[in-house]
Design an enzyme around this catalytic site. Structure first.
Site, mmCIF file in Angstrom:
data_model
loop_
_atom_site.group_PDB
_atom_site.id
_atom_site.type_symbol
_atom_site.label_atom_id
_atom_site.label_comp_id
_atom_site.label_asym_id
_atom_site.label_seq_id
_atom_site.Cartn_x
_atom_site.Cartn_y
_atom_site.Cartn_z
ATOM 1 N N GLY A 23 -13.429 48.555 -36.538
ATOM 2 C CA GLY A 23 -14.509 49.366 -37.054
ATOM 3 C C GLY A 23 -15.412 48.648 -38.041
ATOM 4 N N SER A 24 -15.273 47.348 -38.204
ATOM 5 C CA SER A 24 -16.097 46.629 -39.174
ATOM 6 C C SER A 24 -17.454 46.279 -38.578
ATOM 7 C CB SER A 24 -15.381 45.350 -39.617
ATOM 8 O OG SER A 24 -15.008 44.590 -38.490
ATOM 9 N N ASP A 25 -18.504 46.507 -39.354
ATOM 10 C CA ASP A 25 -19.845 46.148 -38.903
ATOM 11 C C ASP A 25 -20.650 45.642 -40.085
ATOM 12 O OD1 ASP A 25 -21.293 48.353 -40.215
ATOM 13 O OD2 ASP A 25 -20.345 49.659 -38.724
ATOM 14 N N TYR A 33 -10.616 54.678 -41.449
ATOM 15 C CA TYR A 33 -11.046 55.837 -40.662
ATOM 16 C C TYR A 33 -10.294 57.094 -41.098
ATOM 17 C CZ TYR A 33 -13.898 53.232 -37.291
ATOM 18 O OH TYR A 33 -14.884 52.494 -36.686
ATOM 19 N N LYS A 218 -20.623 46.912 -26.073
ATOM 20 C CA LYS A 218 -21.520 46.888 -27.233
ATOM 21 C C LYS A 218 -20.999 45.930 -28.284
ATOM 22 C CE LYS A 218 -22.112 50.478 -30.124
ATOM 23 N NZ LYS A 218 -22.387 51.913 -30.339
ATOM 24 N N LYS A 220 -21.573 44.503 -32.352
ATOM 25 C CA LYS A 220 -22.180 44.700 -33.668
ATOM 26 C C LYS A 220 -22.982 43.448 -34.024
ATOM 27 C CE LYS A 220 -20.192 48.677 -34.375
ATOM 28 N NZ LYS A 220 -20.946 49.928 -34.601
ATOM 29 N N ASP A 248 -25.818 46.661 -31.893
ATOM 30 C CA ASP A 248 -25.807 47.734 -32.900
ATOM 31 C C ASP A 248 -25.894 47.115 -34.290
ATOM 32 O OD1 ASP A 248 -25.270 49.884 -34.549
ATOM 33 O OD2 ASP A 248 -23.414 50.473 -33.548
ATOM 34 N N GLU A 274 -29.271 49.484 -31.393
ATOM 35 C CA GLU A 274 -28.850 50.753 -31.983
ATOM 36 C C GLU A 274 -28.969 50.679 -33.505
ATOM 37 O OE1 GLU A 274 -25.209 52.090 -30.305
ATOM 38 O OE2 GLU A 274 -24.536 53.084 -32.135
ATOM 39 N N GLU A 300 -26.255 58.498 -34.689
ATOM 40 C CA GLU A 300 -24.946 58.830 -35.259
ATOM 41 C C GLU A 300 -25.045 59.238 -36.721
ATOM 42 O OE1 GLU A 300 -23.350 54.566 -34.922
ATOM 43 O OE2 GLU A 300 -22.228 55.342 -36.618
ATOM 44 N N ASP A 323 -23.820 62.861 -32.338
ATOM 45 C CA ASP A 323 -22.470 62.699 -32.863
ATOM 46 C C ASP A 323 -21.904 64.109 -32.990
ATOM 47 O OD1 ASP A 323 -20.703 60.649 -34.925
ATOM 48 O OD2 ASP A 323 -20.549 62.806 -35.269
ATOM 49 N N HIS A 350 -22.687 58.842 -29.640
ATOM 50 C CA HIS A 350 -21.839 58.023 -30.503
ATOM 51 C C HIS A 350 -20.425 58.592 -30.457
ATOM 52 C CE1 HIS A 350 -19.995 57.441 -34.634
ATOM 53 N NE2 HIS A 350 -20.170 56.212 -34.234
ATOM 54 N N GLY A 352 -15.902 57.180 -31.101
ATOM 55 C CA GLY A 352 -15.018 56.289 -31.846
ATOM 56 C C GLY A 352 -14.458 57.045 -33.034
#
Lengths: 439, 439
Positions: A23-25, A33, A218, A220, A248, A274, A300, A323, A350, A352
């Site tokens: 989940g890191s961007d 989370y 996708k 990041k 994204d 995105e 999202e 979302d 969106h 996840g």
């Protein structure tokens, strides 16, 4: 038989995902989370409604406190079971004038309303014996229109226009339901692309995604242009030319930077960009879309239907990314689906997080059956995290979401998962917090 | 000398204003004016910083919980005393990625950041021995630019442009400070115009406003057109043709309704229409402005600098109504003042509520001295409620705010007022809650 909401439980549930950089961007470097989770209890044969907001760690307690303020709107009141009651509940929660001041219709308080509205839909669909997508798709156009709050929308979409859209889609409902049950709904996967993953893991996961039947992945982007070019080139080599690679930026850029960056990435054929900039920046998205060749997607973090309306009015997006847990639940997402249908823009949700795939699949499937009537250029995001905590997890087959058949919104988390991850007193967190203190 | 933030107290303070219908409008019919209040304690000779968010009742506990999440960003850290430290604190609070997810930069979490940022400004100005407006006006253009987060703004305003604006205003600072201290800053009053007041009270308060030296009043509209016409006509007769009468719809309308309603009110010469529609609807405000003859104002519920940027880019407003406690404090309001100056749009702050007059006067006075350099067509809202609870309340003389000379942000609430109004355990609420139970 009396049918009353008798109980309203709220839990602060967190998963220590930051340890693996899942989940890191570019903007969210160490998310844990989390879900602020609500359970509506009833005197109707033990039926329950489950709903939640998704957050990434700190502040999940604030979400839980916000959900708590809505308790008195539910407990002791009749169970909302049909369109009229579900429309009334949504309006009541979002129009409570004292609570509305905290938004209005955005951020913490609005997401809290969404969690409770979605819990009510879970409950109503269970009592109807149907999954939410089918429960919605069984409503008449008039019932569906009655679910929507058209305030602030009528310069773009009137109730009559919405009714006409829904009536036009009515004849094909049965046929599309059959096709959906047989074929599922197209998915794409973000699992290869988190910024915290190294190149080997990126390539391996990209190859696996294609082998698993996905036709879109996708990545990041947005932290470092050279890294992005290298990663996009590696991914392109791994998946070949026939697979779509979306990118994204998670709101990283200003308009000029987005345009420049995407011109540099364009030779590697990214499918969409995105969240190039602030989710509040309607005019900014329009400028990004006009200034470079890659299609633009966002949603999202878009706060509500009023901002989605403007993104469509301003020709600012090629894809609308709803979302399930950011806006005020099913009702507001129905408004957004109708707006997108009016403007002819595909909805690619969106997902996840915690349980967002479980929820949002119902909305896309309903959209296909009863609103847009199309799956063309439409895909639901899929991320393979944390599904094991849900009682009715999503099923992905050959790159498609399999239509759920269990009654409800697929929102119920397993009791053991809840107990283990309650913050801070659940055993998963007690172990970590004790270890930190010892350090 | 060690200078550290040692304490971080948060209070849920509520006033039972709904009993008198003070503050009642077309959307907010029964507000209990409230403040989620934070006090920063230090080891610096007992110096404290005071800040707050304003809410209208329920949900004030959610705001308090949101402020609590920011404790670790302050306690044990050096007291921020200069532009560099105050800029860094603002960025840290608004860029905490886990908390940012709850907005981003909007609603509950953003207002909480604003309360803490403003408390830090109160503290820093006290330590500097200056009121906040003068503390700000004593900073160099470079220091002021360093306070701003230009992310998402550079398509409308770059740091270099901001620097040029501030440098252009630099030569006149001393002269304008003298004029401000001598003459004050123009105010207008909303006290006559609450929807819950009857016609006699409206007329009496409108006449009193003129007698008190105000040249502008404001009426709430939007519940019923015939009532609005009658009330506006009564007010016009009471004040005469030379007094400006602004009207305020508090987000009541869709675009078409706003256009139609204001065309009907236009013959009574309203000065501006405030909040005609959703504060998120940039394109809607632009359409309202283009569709009828009355000037358009908005801002008290505008979530952040990105939305203000677009209102200016889209020519959607004639007046920018900043609010001291809706965005992330002094720093973000400085960005909005700079944007307004760039576009040549006057800033006429929203005030009232709990302590909003006390705070926002500093921002307008600073704007006059060091940013726009003008008081022309600029007025600060004044509402005569709840000032008695503040240690350094605003002073209105002949329709003008008198420039405060006490060091700080005028944000300190009296200890007795805090103790009496803590919700729900303060005596004011205990008496009411006991009476409700007895009923």
């Amino acid at each position: 038989m009396s049918q009353t909401v008798t109980d309203f439980e709220v839990h602060d549930i967190r998963f220590p995902t930051s340890e693996q950089l899942d989940g890191s961007d570019a903007m969210n470097t160490d998310p844990d989370y989390s879900a602020a989770y609500v359970v509506l209890g009833t005197d109707t044969g033990g039926a329950q409604g489950h709903g939640f907001c998704f957050t990434i760690g700190r502040g999940n307690d604030v979400m839980a406190a916000a959900i708590e303020t809505l308790r008195t709107h539910l407990v002791g009141r009749p169970v909302p079971r049909d369109a009229a009651a579900l429309g009334a509940l949504y309006r009541e929660l979002t129009h409570d004038s004292q609570l509305r001041w905290l938004g209005p219709e955005k951020g913490v308080m609005h997401m809290a309303a969404g969690a409770v509205v979605n819990a009510a839909w879970d409950l109503a669909a269970k009592l109807a014996g149907q999954p939410v997508w089918q429960f919605l798709a069984g409503m008449t156009p008039q019932e569906l229109v009655s679910l929507v709050d058209f305030r602030y929308l009528t310069d773009a979409l009137t109730p009559d226009e919405a009714l006409a859209l829904l009536r036009a889609a009515e004849p094909g409902r049965a046929e599309r339901t059959e096709r959906l049950l047989a074929e599922g709904y197209p998915a794409y996967t973000t699992s290869p692309g988190w910024l915290g993953y190294d190149d080997d893991k990126l390539v391996r996961l990209a190859e696996e995604a294609v082998a698993d039947g996905f036709t879109q992945i996708k990545l990041k982007v947005g932290a470092d242009l050279d890294d992005d070019i290298r990663r996009l080139a590696l991914a392109r080599t791994a998946v070949g030319p026939g697979i779509r690679i979306a990118v994204d930026a998670n709101q990283r850029w200003d308009v000029a930077a987005a345009v420049e960056w995407m011109r540099a990435l364009a030779p590697y054929d990214p499918y969409w960009i995105e969240e190039p900039t602030s989710p509040d920046d309607v005019l900014g998205h329009a400028a990004v879309r006009a200034g470079q060749p890659v299609k633009v997607a966002t949603g999202e973090h878009v706060a509500n239907r009023v901002v989605f309306k403007q993104l469509l009015q301003a020709d600012a997006v090629d894809f609308v990314q709803i979302d399930a847990a950011r806006v005020a639940g099913v009702n507001e997402n129905l408004a957004i689906l109708l707006l997108a249908a009016k403007y002819g823009v595909p909805v690619c949700p969106h997902a996840g997080g915690v349980g967002l795939c479980e929820l949002v699949q119902h909305l896309s499937m309903f959209d296909y059956v009863a609103v847009s009537g199309s799956r063309e250029d439409r895909v639901i995001e899929y991320v393979d995290h944390l599904h094991e905590h849900f009682a009715d997890p999503v099923v992905i087959r050959d790159g498609h979401y399999v239509a759920p058949r269990t009654p409800g919104f697929s929102a119920r988390m397993l009791p053991d998962s809840i107990a283990a991850h309650i913050y801070p007193r659940g055993p998963v967190w007690q172990a970590r917090l004790t270890a930190e203190e010892t350090h």
